[in-house]
Write a protein that holds these residues in place. Structure first.
Motif, PDB file in Angstrom:
ATOM      1  N   PHE B 149       9.809   3.028  -9.900  1.00 33.31           N
ATOM      2  CA  PHE B 149      10.731   3.377  -8.835  1.00 33.31           C
ATOM      3  C   PHE B 149      10.579   2.376  -7.709  1.00 33.31           C
ATOM      4  N   ASN B 160      10.547   3.494   5.330  1.00 33.33           N
ATOM      5  CA  ASN B 160      10.217   3.813   3.937  1.00 33.33           C
ATOM      6  C   ASN B 160       8.727   3.813   3.595  1.00 33.33           C
ATOM      7  N   ASP B 163       7.688   7.359   3.027  1.00 35.86           N
ATOM      8  CA  ASP B 163       8.554   7.808   1.939  1.00 35.86           C
ATOM      9  C   ASP B 163       8.038   7.390   0.578  1.00 35.86           C
ATOM     10  N   ILE B 164       7.542   6.175   0.513  1.00 29.71           N
ATOM     11  CA  ILE B 164       7.110   5.697  -0.807  1.00 29.71           C
ATOM     12  C   ILE B 164       5.871   6.465  -1.264  1.00 29.71           C
ATOM     13  N   TYR B 166       5.133   9.493  -0.278  1.00 31.68           N
ATOM     14  CA  TYR B 166       5.592  10.860  -0.507  1.00 31.68           C
ATOM     15  C   TYR B 166       6.233  10.979  -1.885  1.00 31.68           C
ATOM     16  N   GLU B 167       7.037   9.989  -2.220  1.00 28.62           N
ATOM     17  CA  GLU B 167       7.711   9.974  -3.511  1.00 28.62           C
ATOM     18  C   GLU B 167       6.683   9.920  -4.653  1.00 28.62           C
ATOM     19  N   LYS B 170       5.099  13.299  -5.010  1.00 26.08           N
ATOM     20  CA  LYS B 170       6.004  14.234  -5.683  1.00 26.08           C
ATOM     21  C   LYS B 170       5.973  14.026  -7.196  1.00 26.08           C
ATOM     22  N   ARG B 171       6.059  12.755  -7.560  1.00 27.95           N
ATOM     23  CA  ARG B 171       6.071  12.457  -8.997  1.00 27.95           C
ATOM     24  C   ARG B 171       4.751  12.829  -9.658  1.00 27.95           C
TER      25      ARG B 171
END
Ligand SMILES: Nc1nc2c(ncn2[C@@H]2O[C@H](COP(=O)(O)OP(=O)(O)OP(=O)(O)O)[C@@H](O)[C@H]2O)c(=O)[nH]1
Ligand SMILES: [Mg+2]
Lengths: 576, 203
Positions: B149, B160, B163-164, B166-167, B170-171
């Motif tokens: 991603f 970001n 965000d990165i 956090y992403e 999540k994954r």
């Protein structure tokens, strides 16, 4: 030898620029007139003052300055049509490693502005051997490969010095090939000192009037610093490829070498081959040593607690011992790399005197601005263990108030000449007047002019048995960095002449010049170097030196570290 | 970001890889300390950080290895990425060579690493639009083709950055059971053999 027949600097250096030795080296007799006109004359050099161009270091450590401007300068340099592009082999190290990563050749042809280039403009990247300013520098250091490839230069951009490097290589190889070794060449005020370490050549060109032995010792430390970063196995790259370009492997280490070169003029450890301790009450140091010893018993090879360049405590596992030069090089590496201060780190590091072939792993953590713990292990998977050890150590240090005491010592505990006990015979009964200011406070102002007792200005005392030294604080009269550097250079000279094998071990030496009277006294147990005002009386000076030695003995529990590792060094392993 | 009592806490080892100067340390310092320095010194070896992140009702504790991009440390990289739950491969959008290097890191991770590792590609220095040299489409396409991603980030402006991470968190929660970050530090090779093996290819 004729340095002036150096390929003209505008001549594009090529990969095969090493000139055939026989052409360049018709004769090895070097006359001053052979040097490039602006390399030798003293008059022009003097305008740089007495010191050897420290401004590079000073601006570098201040770490300000915009990246973009330095990056732009870097780019301009690279696009200079006179400069040959780095040879394709410059990407060889990583590039040809099967699984690993390579910078493409294209990337190397057009280096991008990188943060690690920032100190390079502070080291006068715009200069090369054609620049008048470059030639006027008082002290150059070069590292090059035996094929003539530049590896490191104190001033200027290594890539632009390819022609000059080739010349140095030709000189060294010419002599080596005839089965001899070149040690140094004198040319007027300049001295060129060589050190050959397998495929790696180190050269110092200096007009600082330091001794050959002193400069050679500095080159040895440069080599040691390089090994600390890469280990000696880098030699194998040259076996595989004689034209191997080693410079990229030292990427981002300019500050390390700058700080090392700077240390040559302020840190006595560089010529005494001894380390110094932070003065601390015995009980405080004991608390630190006990917990470090615990850790060392549980699989750590060495544990060092240091404050700047001073040792607070140091322990080694079982028979492992740490050479003072390794301590110095390790501290220089850690203190000059900002990277260690941002968090905990775990990095490969080689201790050249301990084992120059292998990496150890260093866990480094700063407790505060200047106090840091280094745990060394051979296990690459030890990080989490060491992290736990660190937090145990930290708990103990906090409980025992060690870190606070360290800061206090840093502020207060200096050996001041004016605290020297007045009369040695009274010392057996009265407690040592350690770190107190009250003695002679009356006399102080008058003594400032002429120095302490008998005109004593300064001393350095090295315990041979402990490999440790202490030095007194500089008095007002030697308060300027320039004056301090000059005194250290005088000590270095004294050290070299006292340790000169050709003339045998001197016991004492008394030297008078316009700056000071220098006195050196060497016994089986210690070496004492002392500086007096130029008018000092010899017999008085000797008496004072006796008092200094007694004073040191009175204070030894606070100013030296006594540990098993230092003992075993002398009892067990032979010193190289 | 503090963990609520009763939450599940997952430890996740995360490694940052990428060229010298791509901005790995800057991204980590922005994420962990909320700081950015105009001049960030080149990393030695690797620096360790930890930071926790709450995602819905779970907490991920990142154990972050910020590795050095310097060439001499490349052969040591496996020591830091082995067993990692996640990796961020960073390049500098103003430097095409760093993008090339990033692709090599991705290749190496795919060849050596764990297939369940979450790999993110970060095109950093997104604030430097005037000097952009790597087009966003090119990176996006590459990321899609390789199952990564992708985000463009700026450690400088903070765009970001959280965000990165956090992403990734999540994954990790969606995809995998919690991992033991310490398992990743095991390395069988002897330290001195490593430089030898790396130097054996410089012929
Ligand atoms: N404009 C801008 N500059 C950045 C950004 N991120 C990092 N930089 C700058 O780029 C330089 C390099 O950043 P680092 O974080 O040290 O790069 P690195 O990847 O850690 O480099 P190594 O540790 O040598 O591998 C520094 O001067 C940073 O200030 C960004 O998002 N925008
Ligand atoms: Mg970094």
């Amino acid at each position: 030898m004729d340095l002036s027949s150096n390929p003209s600097p505008s001549h594009p250096p090529t990969d095969d620029s090493s000139p055939p030795p026989e052409k360049r080296l018709a004769s090895l007799s070097l006359r001053t007139s052979d040097l490039p006109p602006d390399f030798a004359p003293a008059g022009e050099i003097e305008e740089y003052g007495d010191d050897d161009d420290e401004e590079g270091y000073l601006t570098a450590v201040s770490r300000v300055g915009s990246i973009s401007s330095s990056a732009a300068a870097w780019k301009d340099d690279v696009e200079d049509p006179d400069v040959a592009p780095p040879s394709p082999s410059s990407s060889g190290y990583a590039g040809e490693r099967g699984t690993s990563l390579a910078s493409s050749a294209g990337a190397n042809d057009d280096p991008e502005p990188q943060p690690d280039d920032w100190p390079r403009d502070k080291k006068h990247l715009d200069e090369d051997d054609a620049s008048a300013s470059w030639r006027k520098r008082k002290k150059h250091f070069f590292i090059l490969s035996n094929s003539g490839k530049p590896i490191y230069s104190r001033y200027g951009d290594e890539h632009k010095l390819a022609g000059f490097s080739a010349t140095l290589q030709a000189i060294i190889s010419f002599v080596e090939n005839s089965g001899d070794h070149i040690k140094f060449v004198r040319a007027g005020k300049h001295q060129i000192v060589f050190l050959v370490k397998g495929p790696i050549y180190l050269v110092c060109i200096s007009c600082t009037e330091e001794s050959y032995e002193g400069l050679r010792g500095q080159l040895e430390l440069m080599y040691g610093q390089m090994l600390l970063i890469l280990t000696k196995s880098v030699n194998r790259c040259f076996e595989k490829n004689p034209k191997f370009d080693m410079a990229p492997l030292l990427g981002g280490t300019d500050t390390v070498f700058l700080s090392l070169i700077h240390a040559f003029s302020w840190n006595p450890a560089t010529f005494l081959h001894a380390y110094t301790c932070l003065p601390l009450a015995q009980s405080t140091r004991q608390a630190a040593s006990a917990v470090l010893q615990d850790i060392a018993d549980s699989g750590v090879l060495f544990a060092l607690l240091m404050c700047e360049h001073k040792v607070i405590s140091l322990v080694g596992a079982q028979k492992a011992t740490l050479h003072p030069d390794d301590i110095f090089l390790l501290a220089n590496f850690i203190l000059s790399s900002e990277s260690f201060r941002t968090s905990e780190s775990f990095s490969p590091i080689c201790l050249p005197r301990y084992n120059s072939m292998a990496f150890l792993y260093a866990y480094v953590h700063f407790f505060d601005e200047n106090t840091y713990l280094t745990l060394l292990t051979a296990r690459s998977d030890a990080f989490y263990d060491l992290k736990d050890s660190r937090s145990r150590i930290q708990d103990v240090l906090l409980k025992a108030n060690v870190l606070v005491e360290v800061q206090r010592s840093l502020r207060e505990s200096a050996l001041r000449i004016e605290d020297l006990p007045a009369d040695p015979s009274s010392q057996s009964v009265s407690p040592p007047p350690q770190f107190s200011q009250d003695v002679h406070s009356q006399l102080l102002s008058s003594e400032m002019a002429i120095g302490g007792p008998a005109g004593l200005w300064h001393f350095v005392y090295k315990s041979i048995y402990l490999d440790q030294y202490v030095s007194s604080e500089f008095p007002l009269i030697i308060s300027k960095p320039k004056q301090q550097k000059r005194l250290y250079k005088a000590y270095q000279k004294l050290y070299a002449s006292m340790h000169d094998k050709a003339t045998g071990p001197h016991k004492t030496q008394f030297r008078r010049d316009e700056d000071y009277v220098l006195f050196c006294w060497i016994t089986q147990d210690f070496e004492l170097y002392a500086a007096f005002n130029p008018l000092a009386d010899k017999s008085q000076a000797i008496k004072v030196c006796n008092r200094v030695c007694q004073w040191i003995r009175d204070l030894e529990n606070e100013i030296f570290v006594y540990g098993e590792s230092t003992l075993s060094w002398h009892l067990g392993i032979e010193k190289p | 970001m503090a963990a609520n009592a009763g939450n599940k806490i997952r430890n996740a080892k995360l490694v940052l890889l990428g060229d010298v100067g791509a901005g790995k340390s800057s991204l980590v310092l922005r994420f962990v300390k909320g700081q950015f320095v105009e001049f960030q010194e080149s990393t030695i070896g690797a620096a360790f950080f930890s930071q926790t992140l709450a995602v819905n009702d779970e907490t991920v504790k990142f154990e972050i290895w910020d590795t050095a991009g310097q060439e001499r440390y490349h052969s040591l990289a496996p020591m830091y990425y082995r067993g990692a739950a996640a990796a961020i491969v960073v390049y500098d959008i103003t430097n095409p060579a760093s993008f090339t290097r990033a692709k090599k890191w991705v290749q190496e991770l795919q060849a050596q690493g764990n297939s369940s590792t979450v790999v993110a590609l970060a095109g950093n220095k997104a604030d430097l639009l005037e000097t952009r040299q790597v087009q966003i489409e090119e990176a996006k396409t590459y990321a899609q083709e390789n199952g990564l991603f992708f985000m463009e980030t700026s450690a400088k402006t903070a765009i970001n950055v959280n965000d990165i991470f956090y992403e990734i968190a999540k994954r990790l929660i969606q995809g995998q059971p919690a991992q033991n970050p310490q398992a990743g530090m095991v390395l069988s090779q002897r330290p001195n053999e490593r430089l030898v093996s790396s130097s054996s290819c410089c012929s």
